[in-house]
Design an enzyme around this catalytic site. Structure first.
Site, PDB file in Angstrom:
ATOM      1  N   LYS A   1     -54.468 -51.636  23.752  1.00  0.00           N
ATOM      2  CA  LYS A   1     -53.482 -50.711  23.176  1.00  0.00           C
ATOM      3  C   LYS A   1     -53.846 -50.334  21.740  1.00  0.00           C
ATOM      4  O   LYS A   1     -53.790 -49.172  21.360  1.00  0.00           O
ATOM      5  CB  LYS A   1     -52.067 -51.345  23.154  1.00  0.00           C
ATOM      6  CG  LYS A   1     -51.505 -51.691  24.508  1.00  0.00           C
ATOM      7  CD  LYS A   1     -50.040 -52.117  24.420  1.00  0.00           C
ATOM      8  CE  LYS A   1     -49.792 -53.407  23.664  1.00  0.00           C
ATOM      9  NZ  LYS A   1     -50.262 -54.630  24.301  1.00  0.00           N
TER      10      LYS A   1
ATOM     11  N   ARG B   1     -40.695 -53.696  24.952  1.00  0.00           N
ATOM     12  CA  ARG B   1     -41.352 -54.773  25.697  1.00  0.00           C
ATOM     13  C   ARG B   1     -40.448 -55.339  26.779  1.00  0.00           C
ATOM     14  O   ARG B   1     -40.884 -56.185  27.553  1.00  0.00           O
ATOM     15  CB  ARG B   1     -41.704 -55.909  24.730  1.00  0.00           C
ATOM     16  CG  ARG B   1     -43.194 -55.990  24.384  1.00  0.00           C
ATOM     17  CD  ARG B   1     -43.358 -57.092  23.374  1.00  0.00           C
ATOM     18  NE  ARG B   1     -44.673 -57.620  23.248  1.00  0.00           N
ATOM     19  CZ  ARG B   1     -45.594 -57.186  22.397  1.00  0.00           C
ATOM     20  NH1 ARG B   1     -45.371 -56.126  21.665  1.00  0.00           N
ATOM     21  NH2 ARG B   1     -46.746 -57.796  22.293  1.00  0.00           N
TER      22      ARG B   1
ATOM     23  N   ARG C   1     -61.663 -61.011  19.705  1.00  0.00           N
ATOM     24  CA  ARG C   1     -61.165 -59.952  18.799  1.00  0.00           C
ATOM     25  C   ARG C   1     -61.281 -60.374  17.335  1.00  0.00           C
ATOM     26  O   ARG C   1     -60.919 -61.474  16.949  1.00  0.00           O
ATOM     27  CB  ARG C   1     -59.705 -59.643  19.127  1.00  0.00           C
ATOM     28  CG  ARG C   1     -59.078 -58.645  18.160  1.00  0.00           C
ATOM     29  CD  ARG C   1     -57.924 -57.912  18.744  1.00  0.00           C
ATOM     30  NE  ARG C   1     -56.782 -58.742  19.083  1.00  0.00           N
ATOM     31  CZ  ARG C   1     -55.685 -58.278  19.691  1.00  0.00           C
ATOM     32  NH1 ARG C   1     -55.607 -57.012  20.014  1.00  0.00           N
ATOM     33  NH2 ARG C   1     -54.693 -59.086  19.963  1.00  0.00           N
TER      34      ARG C   1
ATOM     35  N   ARG D   1     -56.623 -63.045  14.440  1.00  0.00           N
ATOM     36  CA  ARG D   1     -55.169 -63.192  14.382  1.00  0.00           C
ATOM     37  C   ARG D   1     -54.765 -64.600  14.779  1.00  0.00           C
ATOM     38  O   ARG D   1     -55.387 -65.207  15.642  1.00  0.00           O
ATOM     39  CB  ARG D   1     -54.519 -62.191  15.362  1.00  0.00           C
ATOM     40  CG  ARG D   1     -54.118 -60.896  14.703  1.00  0.00           C
ATOM     41  CD  ARG D   1     -53.709 -59.861  15.687  1.00  0.00           C
ATOM     42  NE  ARG D   1     -52.711 -60.297  16.663  1.00  0.00           N
ATOM     43  CZ  ARG D   1     -52.125 -59.471  17.531  1.00  0.00           C
ATOM     44  NH1 ARG D   1     -52.430 -58.193  17.526  1.00  0.00           N
ATOM     45  NH2 ARG D   1     -51.239 -59.916  18.384  1.00  0.00           N
TER      46      ARG D   1
ATOM     47  N   ARG E   1     -48.094 -65.283  25.891  1.00  0.00           N
ATOM     48  CA  ARG E   1     -47.910 -63.832  25.761  1.00  0.00           C
ATOM     49  C   ARG E   1     -48.098 -63.150  27.117  1.00  0.00           C
ATOM     50  O   ARG E   1     -47.394 -62.207  27.446  1.00  0.00           O
ATOM     51  CB  ARG E   1     -48.905 -63.267  24.737  1.00  0.00           C
ATOM     52  CG  ARG E   1     -48.565 -63.672  23.299  1.00  0.00           C
ATOM     53  CD  ARG E   1     -49.774 -63.676  22.392  1.00  0.00           C
ATOM     54  NE  ARG E   1     -50.297 -62.362  22.090  1.00  0.00           N
ATOM     55  CZ  ARG E   1     -51.522 -62.134  21.618  1.00  0.00           C
ATOM     56  NH1 ARG E   1     -52.345 -63.142  21.390  1.00  0.00           N
ATOM     57  NH2 ARG E   1     -51.917 -60.919  21.358  1.00  0.00           N
TER      58      ARG E   1
HETATM   59  P1  AMP Z   1     -48.791 -57.449  19.386  1.00  0.00           P
HETATM   60  O1  AMP Z   1     -49.400 -57.150  18.057  1.00  0.00           O
HETATM   61  O2  AMP Z   1     -48.214 -56.251  20.068  1.00  0.00           O
HETATM   62  O3  AMP Z   1     -49.717 -58.228  20.297  1.00  0.00           O
HETATM   63  O4  AMP Z   1     -47.531 -58.409  19.100  1.00  0.00           O
HETATM   64  C1  AMP Z   1     -47.722 -59.663  18.493  1.00  0.00           C
HETATM   65  C2  AMP Z   1     -46.423 -60.443  18.502  1.00  0.00           C
HETATM   66  O5  AMP Z   1     -45.419 -59.726  17.732  1.00  0.00           O
HETATM   67  C3  AMP Z   1     -45.773 -60.662  19.861  1.00  0.00           C
HETATM   68  O6  AMP Z   1     -46.342 -61.764  20.562  1.00  0.00           O
HETATM   69  C4  AMP Z   1     -44.324 -60.915  19.442  1.00  0.00           C
HETATM   70  O7  AMP Z   1     -44.189 -62.195  18.862  1.00  0.00           O
HETATM   71  C5  AMP Z   1     -44.128 -59.895  18.319  1.00  0.00           C
HETATM   72  N1  AMP Z   1     -43.694 -58.575  18.835  1.00  0.00           N
HETATM   73  C6  AMP Z   1     -44.365 -57.390  18.791  1.00  0.00           C
HETATM   74  N2  AMP Z   1     -43.662 -56.395  19.353  1.00  0.00           N
HETATM   75  C7  AMP Z   1     -42.499 -56.960  19.773  1.00  0.00           C
HETATM   76  C8  AMP Z   1     -41.358 -56.457  20.460  1.00  0.00           C
HETATM   77  N3  AMP Z   1     -41.282 -55.174  20.869  1.00  0.00           N
HETATM   78  N4  AMP Z   1     -40.347 -57.315  20.718  1.00  0.00           N
HETATM   79  C9  AMP Z   1     -40.409 -58.606  20.335  1.00  0.00           C
HETATM   80  N5  AMP Z   1     -41.450 -59.161  19.707  1.00  0.00           N
HETATM   81  C10 AMP Z   1     -42.507 -58.344  19.432  1.00  0.00           C
END
Ligand code: AMP
Length: 225
Positions: free
Chosen positions: A14, A89, A128, A163, A174
């Site tokens: 993404k 999500r 990554r 990260r 996740r």
């Molecule tokens: P990402 O960068 O999209 O992989 O998100 C990393 C982390 O941020 C996730 O594992 C959640 O802890 C938090 N996060 C990101 N987007 C959301 C969302 N829409 N709702 C809840 N937590 C989120």
């Protein structure tokens, strides 16, 4: 330009796709993960709570994410087409998002699902690397995306980092959250007839091409830089 929502498992691409669309078409890239990491970096009580949840791969409470997103969407640059990466999500978040759109007089746009097998995600997540300086994304296990030097950004010379949630334990969490809570969104948006599927297993250029084909078929007049 039409607004895009990206739905995919962690590591499916993404972020990379968003960056490519941003570079080529000037799309604004809104990642709720990034918005939350920014809030976490403040180091106050809320920031520390967010950091812990992100590190474990748990979803941050809806009110916190919605507030950060609504604030970002009100900025001027979001008037010409944006990509939502990581939101909604859950079906509950999809409903909250519809309320936000109504309040801000914005369109939902289309939803793109990136399909990929779980086996491929492990290499994408553990390999990554991100740049502290310019946010470029690399993968040390993928020829197409590997930096020349494992620790240094090809583009700006900045230091590369991993990260805190890009490890196997957090990925498991996740991924399970994705299957349980995010996948139901696919049916939700399918029923609204605005969902498109893309095979993201063949690399970034191929993924971008498939999305461009969808946008072209929709007759969206995207202006190249
Ligand atoms: P990402 O960068 O999209 O992989 O998100 C990393 C982390 O941020 C996730 O594992 C959640 O802890 C938090 N996060 C990101 N987007 C959301 C969302 N829409 N709702 C809840 N937590 C989120």
């Amino acid at each position: 330009m039409i607004n895009l929502i990206l739905i995919a498992a962690p590591g499916a691409g993404k972020g990379t796709l968003s960056k490519d669309l941003k570079e080529k078409y000037n799309y604004v890239h809104i990642s709720t993960g990034d918005l939350l990491r920014e809030a976490a970096s403040k180091g106050d009580e809320l920031g520390n709570t967010i950091h812990d949840m992100q590190t474990k791969g748990e979803l941050v409470p809806d009110e916190i994410v919605a507030a950060a997103l609504k604030q970002r969407l009100q900025e001027e640059d979001c008037n010409n087409g944006y990509i939502l990466d990581g939101y909604p999500r859950t079906v509950a978040q999809a409903t909250i998002y519809e309320e936000i759109l109504q309040q801000l007089h914005k369109d939902l746009g289309i939803v793109i699902v990136l399909d990929i097998e779980k086996e491929q995600l492990i290499k994408r997540i553990t390999g990554r690397r991100l740049c502290h300086g310019c946010d470029a994304i690399y993968n040390i296990y993928n020829e197409e995306m590997a930096p020349k030097n494992d620790n240094i950004c090809d583009k700006c010379g900045g230091e590369l980092y991993q990260r805190s949630d890009d490890n196997l334990e957090s990925l498991e969490n996740r991924y399970n959250t994705y299957l349980e809570k995010t996948q139901p969104l696919i049916d939700y948006y399918s029923n609204k007839n605005n969902l498109y599927r893309v095979d993201s297993s063949r690399g970034k250029d191929d993924t971008l091409k498939q999305v461009e084909d969808i946008l072209n078929k929709l007759g969206d007049s995207v202006d190249k830089n």
